[in-house]
Design an enzyme around this catalytic site. Structure first.
Site, mmCIF file in Angstrom:
data_model
loop_
_atom_site.group_PDB
_atom_site.id
_atom_site.type_symbol
_atom_site.label_atom_id
_atom_site.label_comp_id
_atom_site.label_asym_id
_atom_site.label_seq_id
_atom_site.Cartn_x
_atom_site.Cartn_y
_atom_site.Cartn_z
ATOM 1 N N CYS A 2 1.258 0.083 6.283
ATOM 2 C CA CYS A 2 2.300 -0.651 6.984
ATOM 3 C C CYS A 2 3.609 -0.498 6.213
ATOM 4 O O CYS A 2 3.654 0.099 5.145
ATOM 5 C CB CYS A 2 1.940 -2.130 7.100
ATOM 6 S SG CYS A 2 0.404 -2.462 8.017
ATOM 7 N N GLU A 75 -4.725 -3.596 2.259
ATOM 8 C CA GLU A 75 -5.990 -4.174 2.696
ATOM 9 C C GLU A 75 -6.537 -5.058 1.583
ATOM 10 O O GLU A 75 -6.570 -4.650 0.422
ATOM 11 C CB GLU A 75 -7.006 -3.074 3.026
ATOM 12 C CG GLU A 75 -6.658 -2.243 4.248
ATOM 13 C CD GLU A 75 -7.753 -1.238 4.564
ATOM 14 O OE1 GLU A 75 -8.899 -1.664 4.781
ATOM 15 O OE2 GLU A 75 -7.452 -0.041 4.567
#
Length: 310
Positions: A2, A75
């Site tokens: 991201c 993550e």
């Protein structure tokens, strides 16, 4: 992968909308699945999302009761364990990044010490008027910042800060020489003068547009080598590999692996084959007719040995 970016001003005035839009636009390639933003007095944050976990409710920013907001790139592998350890927390999503918010409420600037994963996090606490920037201990996910006369700005890539007019592409000679010699730069300095990186394992606390606290956690445990027998060492290695690969596979989208045919990727493929009921998808890249070693045949043999879809 991201993209995160934002700015906290010295004056307390809101960052210009055009600046935030330029940051977000420059990071669009990192997150094709969605965009989000958070604005407050003296602060603006933007996010571009690549959706892997919680496809329905995991859009960012994520918010906590009381107004704290979080954006992240990465993550958090132990998010299920963290949720289970906080049964009284009313989680609003299934995002792997949301547990960082109650961890901050409980532990303040030490919140990242309980996160297991690869991450770059920006968290805004409106009550303390603080912005926190945190990076995983191994520095897998990048995070850069620049301090200007207007305040502090951060982004996943230096080029976003340059594209938004918050920094200039002026090369720092010492860092340039180091990059040419080592193919990377060490420490806080980047090849662009005035753009620094958040160090691996570091958490920065920003107040009123300036860094007011730095905290850092090590990547490796303290102490010297352990005195284990060969059998015990092999058992511990196997357990660590199984545990690590298992949590890396947590995803709501299909996943595969890059297989070079070398020891590292072959071991990971063998572990994945043990943990998955379906054949593992493995991908190998090779180049014919060059002096570069072509490992496709070795990778093919490894894939065939474990029944991978190669």
């Amino acid at each position: 992968m991201c993209g995160i970016a934002g700015m906290m001003t010295l004056s307390g005035a809101a960052p210009e909308a055009a600046t935030l839009q330029a940051l977000q636009r420059a990071l669009a390639h990192r997150g094709p699945d969605g965009q989000g933003e958070h604005r407050a007095d003296g602060l603006g944050m933007v996010h571009t999302r690549l959706a892997i976990i919680d496809l329905k409710t995991g859009d960012q920013p994520l918010h906590a009761p009381g107004g704290a907001a979080l954006i992240a790139n990465g993550e958090i592998y132990n998010y299920l364990e963290l949720r289970a350890a906080m049964p009284n927390v009313p989680f609003a999503t299934q995002s792997d990044c949301e547990p960082a918010l109650p961890l901050y409420q409980q532990n303040g600037s030490r919140f990242a010490e309980r996160l297991r994963g690869m991450y770059a996090v920006a968290l805004h606490d409106p009550h303390r008027e603080h912005l926190l920037l945190a990076r995983d201990p191994f520095g897998i996910k990048p995070l850069y910042y620049t301090e200007t006369g207007a305040g502090l700005a951060f982004a996943s890539e230096p080029q976003a800060l340059i594209a938004a007019g918050l920094a200039t592409p002026k090369v720092a000679p010492r860092a340039r020489d180091e990059l040419l010699q080592l193919q990377f730069t060490t420490g806080r300095e980047t090849i662009f003068a005035g753009i620094n990186r958040v160090l691996p394992g570091e958490t920065l606390v920003v107040g009123k547009g300036r860094i007011v606290e730095r905290r850092r956690q090590p990547a490796l445990p303290e102490g010297g080598p352990a005195d284990w027998s060969e059998d015990e060492a092999l058992q511990r290695l196997e357990a660590a590999l199984l545990d690590s690969v298992m949590v890396h596979q947590r995803a709501d989208v299909p996943y595969g692996m890059f297989l070079s045919g070398g020891i590292d990727s072959s071991v990971i493929l063998a572990v994945m084959a043990r943990l998955n009921q379906r054949p593992v998808r493995a991908f190998t890249v090779g180049f014919s007719g060059t002096r570069v070693a072509d490992e496709r045949e070795q990778a093919r043999r490894v894939a065939q040995a474990v029944g991978a879809e190669h």
